[in-house]
Design a protein around this motif. Sequence first.
Motif, PDB file in Angstrom:
ATOM      1  N   LYS A  53       7.776  69.280 -95.580  1.00 55.10           N
ATOM      2  CA  LYS A  53       7.633  70.668 -96.048  1.00 55.10           C
ATOM      3  C   LYS A  53       7.301  70.724 -97.541  1.00 55.10           C
ATOM      4  CE  LYS A  53      11.838  71.747 -94.600  1.00 55.10           C
ATOM      5  NZ  LYS A  53      12.236  70.455 -94.008  1.00 55.10           N
ATOM      6  N   THR A  54       8.089  69.982 -98.331  1.00 55.68           N
ATOM      7  CA  THR A  54       7.852  69.989 -99.778  1.00 55.68           C
ATOM      8  C   THR A  54       6.486  69.369-100.091  1.00 55.68           C
ATOM      9  OG1 THR A  54      10.202  69.948-100.296  1.00 55.68           O
ATOM     10  CG2 THR A  54       8.732  69.098-101.996  1.00 55.68           C
ATOM     11  N   THR A  55       6.159  68.312 -99.365  1.00 47.78           N
ATOM     12  CA  THR A  55       4.846  67.678 -99.543  1.00 47.78           C
ATOM     13  C   THR A  55       3.733  68.699 -99.317  1.00 47.78           C
ATOM     14  OG1 THR A  55       5.761  65.571 -98.812  1.00 47.78           O
ATOM     15  CG2 THR A  55       3.368  65.822 -98.673  1.00 47.78           C
ATOM     16  N   MET A 163       7.561  79.111-102.482  1.00 46.09           N
ATOM     17  CA  MET A 163       8.996  78.963-102.757  1.00 46.09           C
ATOM     18  C   MET A 163       9.565  77.848-101.887  1.00 46.09           C
ATOM     19  SD  MET A 163       9.953  83.051-102.985  1.00 46.09           S
ATOM     20  CE  MET A 163      11.175  82.991-104.286  1.00 46.09           C
ATOM     21  N   ASP A 164      10.152  76.844-102.543  1.00 47.71           N
ATOM     22  CA  ASP A 164      10.654  75.673-101.823  1.00 47.71           C
ATOM     23  C   ASP A 164      12.179  75.702-101.767  1.00 47.71           C
ATOM     24  OD1 ASP A 164      11.045  73.287-100.584  1.00 47.71           O
ATOM     25  OD2 ASP A 164      10.092  72.052-102.124  1.00 47.71           O
ATOM     26  N   GLU A 165      12.714  76.190-100.681  1.00 48.12           N
ATOM     27  CA  GLU A 165      14.170  76.327-100.515  1.00 48.12           C
ATOM     28  C   GLU A 165      14.814  76.888-101.778  1.00 48.12           C
ATOM     29  OE1 GLU A 165      16.259  73.450 -98.304  1.00 48.12           O
ATOM     30  OE2 GLU A 165      14.462  72.348 -97.749  1.00 48.12           O
ATOM     31  N   PRO A 166      14.327  78.025-102.249  1.00 46.12           N
ATOM     32  CA  PRO A 166      14.751  78.492-103.565  1.00 46.12           C
ATOM     33  C   PRO A 166      16.232  78.875-103.624  1.00 46.12           C
ATOM     34  CG  PRO A 166      13.501  80.204-102.446  1.00 46.12           C
ATOM     35  CD  PRO A 166      13.379  78.963-101.618  1.00 46.12           C
TER      36      PRO A 166
HETATM   37 MG    MG Z   1      11.909  69.610 -99.216  1.00 44.07          MG
END
Ligand code: MG
Length: 275
Positions: A53-55, A163-166
């Motif tokens: 996901k972050t990638t 937004m990454d798991e903000p």
């Molecule tokens: Mg991640």
Amino acid sequence: MNAGSAKTPKLGVQDATKIYHTASGDLLALDRCSLDVHANEIVSIVGPSGCGKTTLLWSMSGLHRLTSGTIRLDGKEITGPHSDIGIVFQEANLLPWRNLDANIHFPFEIKGEKPDRAWIAHLVNRVGLDGFGGKFPRELSGGMQQRAAIVRALALKPSVLLMDEPFGALDSFTREEMNRLVEEIWLDTKTTIVFITHSIEEAIFLSDRVVVLSSRPGRVAKEYRVPFPRPRSLEIMATKEVFDLTNTIKMDIVGERVRPKARERGTAEIVRIRP
Ligand code: MG
Ligand code: ADP
């Protein structure tokens, strides 16, 4: 800044593939992952931990390059960081030696641009940080720091907010408050938002669509339209429809976790990871 033609997605991900070359071997993080995000949509991306996901989000932001495949913003390929794309990470990443105002102004200093003070004042007010501009990050709660990070990201008026798991590090009450805040900001600005989360409830509360990634290498496994009207009241969130959708998505992810080998894995087989 506009959406382009009706056919052009705001953000188009085509066959995104990312291999990390590590000391212990190549690691296929994303495998031909494709999805479109349309202008003014909120799309959440969920999936098992480590599925990429972050990638994917970093690729969307131009912070790193894909091994193959393309990411397009309004039809134009993204090859590096783009001022039309804002990003908020799990940690607020405020500079500890700068007060809130100076943190919010930092991206403008980097770009050599004058901050739009009226817009920033509006955002600061919107997120409830009036009067805190002179405070340093250590003087603020995690929720307040994250509010500042949202202001910093929106200050440049991006048309896309990633937004990454903000809110992953916040307590559940603060998290709900922050979800309402994102909804309000979206109702206000209609900024296209891509939101990564571990929380299916959060994804359903916020999104027009929820995209479920398979376990690594990440690929779009399922996609759900979230049909509930906005603003999403507690009453709506307590309905059986929401409960059923939440469980369906949870089962998808748990199913992925316990049966990763059972599905078609594309090029995953050729990548060997030594422990
Ligand atoms: Mg991640
Ligand atoms: P998620 O955000 O879904 O938890 P990530 O995108 O962070 O997943 O990671 C996907 C996979 O790629 C994981 O196995 C992770 O360990 C690996 N990974 C992420 N970043 C790097 C990197 N910079 N170098 C090597 N491997 C990485």
